[in-house]
Design a protein around this motif. Sequence first.
Motif, short mmCIF file in Angstrom:
data_model
loop_
_atom_site.label_atom_id
_atom_site.label_comp_id
_atom_site.label_asym_id
_atom_site.label_seq_id
_atom_site.Cartn_x
_atom_site.Cartn_y
_atom_site.Cartn_z
N HIS A 201 -5.33 -0.68 3.99
CA HIS A 201 -4.68 -0.40 5.72
C HIS A 201 -6.27 -0.53 7.22
O HIS A 201 -6.55 0.46 6.99
CB HIS A 201 -4.41 1.65 5.63
CG HIS A 201 -5.31 2.22 4.93
ND1 HIS A 201 -6.57 1.93 5.10
CD2 HIS A 201 -5.24 2.80 4.14
CE1 HIS A 201 -7.19 3.18 4.13
NE2 HIS A 201 -6.42 4.17 3.51
N ASP B 272 1.41 2.35 3.29
CA ASP B 272 0.36 3.59 2.54
C ASP B 272 1.21 5.49 2.38
O ASP B 272 0.88 6.20 3.30
CB ASP B 272 -0.90 3.63 3.84
CG ASP B 272 -1.99 4.41 2.84
OD1 ASP B 272 -1.62 4.91 1.62
OD2 ASP B 272 -2.88 5.39 3.96
N HIS C 235 1.61 5.26 -1.91
CA HIS C 235 1.39 6.61 -3.10
C HIS C 235 2.13 6.78 -3.80
O HIS C 235 3.22 7.39 -3.25
CB HIS C 235 0.18 7.58 -2.67
CG HIS C 235 -0.86 6.71 -1.75
ND1 HIS C 235 -1.99 6.44 -2.64
CD2 HIS C 235 -1.10 6.36 -1.09
CE1 HIS C 235 -2.71 5.97 -1.90
NE2 HIS C 235 -2.22 6.23 -0.39
N LYS D 128 -9.26 1.31 -7.87
CA LYS D 128 -9.36 1.10 -6.20
C LYS D 128 -10.44 1.76 -5.98
O LYS D 128 -10.95 2.63 -6.74
CB LYS D 128 -7.78 2.40 -5.81
CG LYS D 128 -7.76 2.75 -4.53
CD LYS D 128 -7.82 2.38 -3.37
CE LYS D 128 -7.27 2.54 -2.45
NZ LYS D 128 -6.45 3.48 -2.42
N HIS E 15 1.29 -1.36 0.19
CA HIS E 15 -0.02 -0.08 -0.08
C HIS E 15 0.89 1.23 -0.31
O HIS E 15 2.03 1.50 1.58
CB HIS E 15 -0.84 -0.43 1.26
CG HIS E 15 -2.08 1.16 0.96
ND1 HIS E 15 -3.61 0.43 1.83
CD2 HIS E 15 -2.07 2.12 0.80
CE1 HIS E 15 -3.62 2.39 1.24
NE2 HIS E 15 -3.11 2.89 0.75
ZN LIG Z 1 -3.07 4.96 0.90
#
Ligand SMILES: [Zn+2]
Length: 461
Positions: free
Chosen positions: A198, A340, A65, A139, A63
């Motif tokens: 998450h 994340d 970005h 997503k 996870h």
């Molecule tokens: Zn995220």
Amino acid sequence: MKFDLIIRGGNIIDPKSEVHGLRDLGIKGGKIVEVGTDLPGAHAREIWDLAGYSLMPGVIDTHTHVRGPAHRMMAKAGVCTCLDMGAGRSVFEEMPERGCGLNVAALQTIGPFADKTPSNGELDGLVEGALQAGAIGIKLVGGHRPSTPEATAAMIEAGNRAGAYVAFHVGSTETGSNLKGLLEAVQLAGKNHLHIAHVNSYLRGLIKDPVEEVVDGLLSLKGKKNLVSESYLAIINGTGGKVVDGLPQSHVTRNCLRMRGYDPTEAGLEKAIADGYGLVQIEEGGETVMVTGARGVKEWKAKGSDVGMSFPVNVPESTFLCAVKRDESGKFIVDAISTDGGSIPRNVAVENGLTLVRYKALTLDEFVYKASTRGAQMLGLHDKGHLGAGADADITVLDMAHGRAAMTVVGGKVIMAFGIIYGKGGTIITTRKGLPVAKAVGLPALEVNVQEMLLYTKTSE
Ligand SMILES: [Zn+2]
């Protein structure tokens, strides 16, 4: 030469191959070709002596970005492979310039549908578009920008119909990014396959005591073989500061404001930043840093409010329990330790995962399993997540004394050593449909089959 490289003297931690202890790794063509003791140095072009370090299969962060500075930040944190949660093709377009040698897969956000349920035909088109953009699937960003429960279920169904990857930041127009949203997500998935993103972040005590929430949340996931999940080990969250018509666009941001008694409005957000509660992400020196107070407000306004933001809202009990809790058979309820992170400055899987190891909340094997081996299964990467003969030479070199990654090696090449970045570009992990995207951006591709990913194979475990 039999080997391009021999790595000597490292303490190998490889739960999948059941290897623990001092071994040499013989590497050729980016692959581990031999694991043994005293591999003949005369047969190697290069030898590294890593005595005193521990070597784990490269960290796979399920996870992240992946924007701009993310590559650098992940390489420094020991990450070899990552899954971007939602940015799709733009991730790959940046890689020739910003990449640091990582293997990157991506999802593409679809929705939201807040006041209608799109037709199957429309949804099928969106999923196909994501795959053709190089993503491995879709997503759903419910918690930030919710869809109706019906539209959410229809999107999950459409992803499954196409055999694509489907991940969900839970929450709908009826719930939110909280325990209710998590319980609803399990219902909305039905028998469909779904990656619950998450898990820890829904268990912040918004509804009842956070520990009670964790119990309910983990019970809802336990034994569900159509669901995969990850959780991270950080107190700050990741959200956005964008304001539309006087209101923060992200419902997560609104939640964060309410949690500390701020109005969930533009004015409330400005005050939260000014007070030091809202942290504004900016890029400085090639990495993301967080600024707050007067500087934070200035940067937020300068970018027309469209900035990444974090708030210190995660509950330590929740992050801890999501990372360590097992079911009666000893299986972890939450599959992987993620971050994340990426461009959000919390790439702490190694740092905080090793803290759990020192605390004996996880064994070193369990940490490696959750930070690499399971992630390889989640992405259907048979040659990653272990260090046996035939594996890709993706290695995270651990400095156990300081609890951090000393080196990141991808395909037998150093992409980071002792904080210095050496890697460039990277490899695009994509399906057959996404191969033209890799070609268009001029980077190598690693073709994967989503049907071989844990999301779809867990039912036969
Ligand atoms: Zn995220």
